[in-house]
Design a protein around this motif. Structure first.
Motif, PDB file in Angstrom:
ATOM      1  N   GLU A  63       0.850  -1.203   0.000  1.00 15.72           N
ATOM      2  CA  GLU A  63       0.000   0.000   0.000  1.00 15.72           C
ATOM      3  C   GLU A  63       0.877   1.241   0.000  1.00 15.72           C
ATOM      4  O   GLU A  63       1.734   1.388   0.876  1.00 15.72           O
ATOM      5  N   ALA A  64       0.638   2.144  -0.943  1.00 12.06           N
ATOM      6  CA  ALA A  64       1.455   3.359  -1.020  1.00 12.06           C
ATOM      7  C   ALA A  64       1.282   4.233   0.217  1.00 12.06           C
ATOM      8  O   ALA A  64       2.240   4.812   0.728  1.00 12.06           O
ATOM      9  N   ASP A  65       0.060   4.313   0.711  1.00 12.89           N
ATOM     10  CA  ASP A  65      -0.228   5.203   1.845  1.00 12.89           C
ATOM     11  C   ASP A  65      -0.590   4.393   3.078  1.00 12.89           C
ATOM     12  O   ASP A  65      -0.918   3.210   2.985  1.00 12.89           O
ATOM     13  N   ALA A  66      -0.559   5.069   4.212  1.00 13.36           N
ATOM     14  CA  ALA A  66      -0.994   4.417   5.449  1.00 13.36           C
ATOM     15  C   ALA A  66      -2.461   4.019   5.319  1.00 13.36           C
ATOM     16  O   ALA A  66      -3.249   4.702   4.665  1.00 13.36           O
ATOM     17  N   VAL A  67      -2.815   2.906   5.948  1.00 11.49           N
ATOM     18  CA  VAL A  67      -4.202   2.420   5.887  1.00 11.49           C
ATOM     19  C   VAL A  67      -4.880   2.754   7.204  1.00 11.49           C
ATOM     20  O   VAL A  67      -4.496   2.263   8.266  1.00 11.49           O
ATOM     21  N   MET A  68      -5.877   3.622   7.132  1.00 13.50           N
ATOM     22  CA  MET A  68      -6.619   3.995   8.342  1.00 13.50           C
ATOM     23  C   MET A  68      -7.601   2.869   8.660  1.00 13.50           C
ATOM     24  O   MET A  68      -8.146   2.239   7.766  1.00 13.50           O
ATOM     25  N   VAL A  69      -7.829   2.653   9.928  1.00 15.17           N
ATOM     26  CA  VAL A  69      -8.715   1.557  10.294  1.00 15.17           C
ATOM     27  C   VAL A  69     -10.079   2.054  10.773  1.00 15.17           C
ATOM     28  O   VAL A  69     -11.107   1.549  10.394  1.00 15.17           O
ATOM     29  N   GLU A  70     -10.078   3.050  11.615  1.00 14.44           N
ATOM     30  CA  GLU A  70     -11.348   3.576  12.129  1.00 14.44           C
ATOM     31  C   GLU A  70     -11.456   5.032  11.719  1.00 14.44           C
ATOM     32  O   GLU A  70     -10.468   5.753  11.781  1.00 14.44           O
ATOM     33  N   ASP A  71     -12.598   5.501  11.341  1.00 13.91           N
ATOM     34  CA  ASP A  71     -12.679   6.925  11.107  1.00 13.91           C
ATOM     35  C   ASP A  71     -13.556   7.637  12.141  1.00 13.91           C
ATOM     36  O   ASP A  71     -13.812   8.810  12.043  1.00 13.91           O
ATOM     37  N   ASP A  72     -13.987   6.898  13.166  1.00 12.10           N
ATOM     38  CA  ASP A  72     -14.621   7.617  14.268  1.00 12.10           C
ATOM     39  C   ASP A  72     -13.549   7.869  15.339  1.00 12.10           C
ATOM     40  O   ASP A  72     -12.373   7.726  15.090  1.00 12.10           O
ATOM     41  N   CYS A  73     -13.969   8.212  16.540  1.00 11.82           N
ATOM     42  CA  CYS A  73     -12.982   8.608  17.545  1.00 11.82           C
ATOM     43  C   CYS A  73     -12.654   7.479  18.521  1.00 11.82           C
ATOM     44  O   CYS A  73     -12.457   7.709  19.694  1.00 11.82           O
TER      45      CYS A  73
END
Ligand code: AHM
Ligand code: MG
Length: 338
Positions: A95-105
């Protein structure tokens, strides 16, 4: 295989019990990785049958899209982690970019950097490949970002690899020694087969791509010449062993003793970086090496575990293996031996 022996999950639970403050999140994360490893192992073992079974093209006989194995491994790990709740952010070689896992807080408490299937060009010729992983604590902030992943190897809370070889093995450390587990495919369980692995203090083997000899830095060239020079008292000449699959080369040296080198290359003077990646190749293996009594440095004598990463896919020259051998290689790198 000891079918009534210690399973990897049992071992992790036992370690967790020694830390009453532990929340169980790291245990949960490792258990998710283990499930991904079993899935990847099963797929890798099918690779040789792919042509026979008509599964190697983009569309298989059932009309389904068939992924390349490295993409498969990447997806297997990402999917397991995405909903686990343990991981805040991931970096993968695929993956070129970091992979976010959660988009809530409510992000997970850990970061995961991984090479889903290292050495995958070796699959076609039935040579061992591996998955490498590195786990850090994420910052407590609400929104994890790439900087959570850019932490020195010294701060890893766990690291390791799965080698898909003549048998599948998982080798990892949570900072309390290195332990190896062998997969019994008939049960689908990893059993403790190599407790408390220690690298021999010194070795008689070196692993390097000799095809790049003309492009090595002078210290590495002088060191390899030294290893090839006869001297009975120090056990030279050393024998060469190079598979071209980092996990396999490293694993061999971990168990049997050896030193692996992938130095910078003078063909690329503007980027004196070597080939291997810091976050998900060099740093996790350096953590394992150190926990097993070995050592890992760059080809100019910096400790791999102390490097502050600047980018997700940063490359680094790597010298890793038995402590005495790395100490001597360091002296050559610094010009203290010639
Ligand atoms: P990859 O991440 O594209 O699979 O490349 C990494 C691999 C390592 O497994 C191995 O140590 C190295 O490349 C071998 O490189 P070379 O063929 O230049 O010797
Ligand atoms: Mg790789």
């Amino acid at each position: 295989m000891k079918k009534f022996g210690v399973t990897v999950s049992g071992h992790i639970m036992d370690s967790q019990r020694l830390h009453p403050e532990a929340t169980g999140d790291l245990t949960g994360l490792l258990n998710e990785l283990i499930v991904a490893a079993k899935t990847i192992s099963a797929e890798v073992n099918m690779a040789g049958l792919a042509d026979i079974l008509g599964m190697s093209g983009d569309i298989n006989v059932q009309g389904e899209y068939v992924q390349k194995l490295d993409e498969f491994a990447n997806t297997a790990i990402k999917r397991r982690m995405a909903h686990s709740g343990y991981v805040a952010i991931m970096a993968s070689e695929e993956e070129a970019d970091a992979v976010m896992v959660e988009d809530d807080c409510s992000p997970g408490r850990y970061t995961l950097a991984f090479d889903p299937l290292d050495g995958s060009s070796n699959i076609d010729v039935n040579v061992s490949v591996g998955t490498i992983f590195s786990i850090h604590r994420a910052s407590n902030g609400c929104r994890p970002n790439e900087t959570d992943l850019l932490q020195p190897g010294r701060r890893q809370v766990a690291a390791g690899y799965i080698i898909y070889g003549s048998s599948t093995m998982m080798v990892f450390s949570t900072g309390e020694g290195v332990h190896g587990f062998t997969l019994d495919p008939s049960v689908g369980e990893f059993y403790l087969s190599h407790p408390n692995i220690k690298m021999p203090g010194r070795s008689r083997y070196y692993s390097i791509n000799e095809g790049n000899r003309k492009f090595w830095p002078p210290g590495v060239l002088a060191y390899i010449d030294y290893l090839q020079t006869t001297d009975k008292t120090s056990g030279r000449p050393y024998s060469g062993r190079y598979i071209g699959s980092l996990v396999a080369d490293f694993h061999r040296n971990l168990i049997a003793g050896g030193i692996f080198l992938y130095p910078r290359d003078s063909r690329n003077p503007l980027k004196p970086t070597g080939k291997l990646r810091l976050l998900y190749e060099a740093a996790p293996l350096a953590f394992i090496a150190e926990q097993a009594g070995g050592r890992a440095i760059t080809d100019d004598g910096r400790d791999i575990l102390d490097i502050d990463p600047e980018a997700l896919h940063q490359r680094v020259p790597l010298i890793i293996g038995c402590r005495h051998d790395v100490d001597i290689a360091e002296k050559f790198s610094r010009g203290e031996m010639q």
